[in-house]
Design a protein around this motif. Structure first.
Motif: not given
Ligand code: ATP
Ligand code: MG
Length: 254
Positions: A48-66
């Protein structure tokens, strides 16, 4: 809805640390993530904090894809975090740690610092004001100029939360904020977390101390071997068969 995690997966060599996890965190809630050691909780925060990149999947903050943004970008968007082992500069003073936390996330860049522009001066004043405000919020105003190494464990934990708060986040991720403290020392942290919620900041917390979580959390998600095995209110989760089997054991938690 403030934060949305969708089918998030993180593989390390030969190991799926986070496996197709989906949940949402509502604005203003205290949202808890629990589960046995190695369940993937910290990895989830690292994603979530961007220290690792996901292998797959999505993270949204207030509908913005981060998903996949750099940690500093994610911090600027309003996600702050603390670490499982307290990451303070213990040779520096309390206020300095907060000032560094603030500076790392403000905009006045290298050149404006070198030339001490008006922007730099304004930033400096804002920084001082924000540090003072945060010091009193976390109850350490009297210790502003003490060296971190002279603080108690519990005070250091509060300061670590302050370092995350000083950047005015929308959501704060707390990774075992009472880790290493004995039960009697956890009240100050519990009260601080309630205060954070009252200030309108959304809280996402990883914690092993069940009594504390049952008291604090609006919703809980339970991870086991990287997978979400349950989600609900504290009451729902504490009665869930799979949770009791995987995590709670015979422990009475009502
Ligand atoms: N950088 C990494 N490289 C390889 N494996 C990792 C890495 N980080 C975590 N893991 C593995 O992923 C799994 C999940 O670890 P994680 O630290 O997320 O668990 P956790 O739920 O936070 O546990 P704890 O309650 O002990 O803090 C573990 O098996 C761990 O060994
Ligand atoms: Mg962890």
């Amino acid at each position: 809805m403030l934060l949305k995690i969708e089918n998030l997966t993180k593989r390390f060599e030969g190991l799926v640390a986070v496996n197709e996890v989906t949940f949402q965190v509502n604005e203003g809630d205290i949202f808890a993530i629990i589960g046995p050691n190695g369940a993937g909780k910290t990895t989830l925060f690292n994603l979530i904090s961007g220290m690792l990149r996901p292998t797959s999947g999505q993270i949204y903050l207030q509908d913005e894809d981060i998903t996949g943004l750099k940690p500093y970008k994610i911090a600027q968007k309003g996600i702050a975090r603390t670490f499982q082992t307290t990451a303070l500069f213990d040779q520096l003073r309390v206020a300095d740690n907060l000032a560094i936390g603030y500076k790392l996330r403000t905009t006045s860049g290298f050149w404006s610092t070198i030339f001490r522009t008006r922007r730099w001066k304004e930033d400096k004043e804002k920084c001082t004001a924000k540090v003072m405000e945060t010091l009193s919020f976390i109850g350490l105003a009297e210790k502003a100029f003490n060296f971190v190494s002279t603080l108690s464990q519990e005070e250091q934990k509060r300061l670590a939360i302050g370092v995350a708060l000083v950047s005015d986040p929308k959501i704060i991720l707390l990774d075992e904020p009472t880790g290493g403290l004995i039960q009697e020392d956890t009240d100050g942290i519990t009260n601080l977390i309630k205060k954070i919620k009252a200030a309108g900041i959304t809280v996402c917390i990883i914690e092993h101390k069940m009594r504390m979580i049952m008291d604090l959390a609006d919703r809980i998600v339970v991870l086991n071997y990287g997978e979400k095995i349950a989600e609900g209110t504290p009451e729902e989760v504490s009665k869930d068969e799979a949770v009791i089997k995987a995590y709670l054991g015979g422990e009475y938690i009502a």
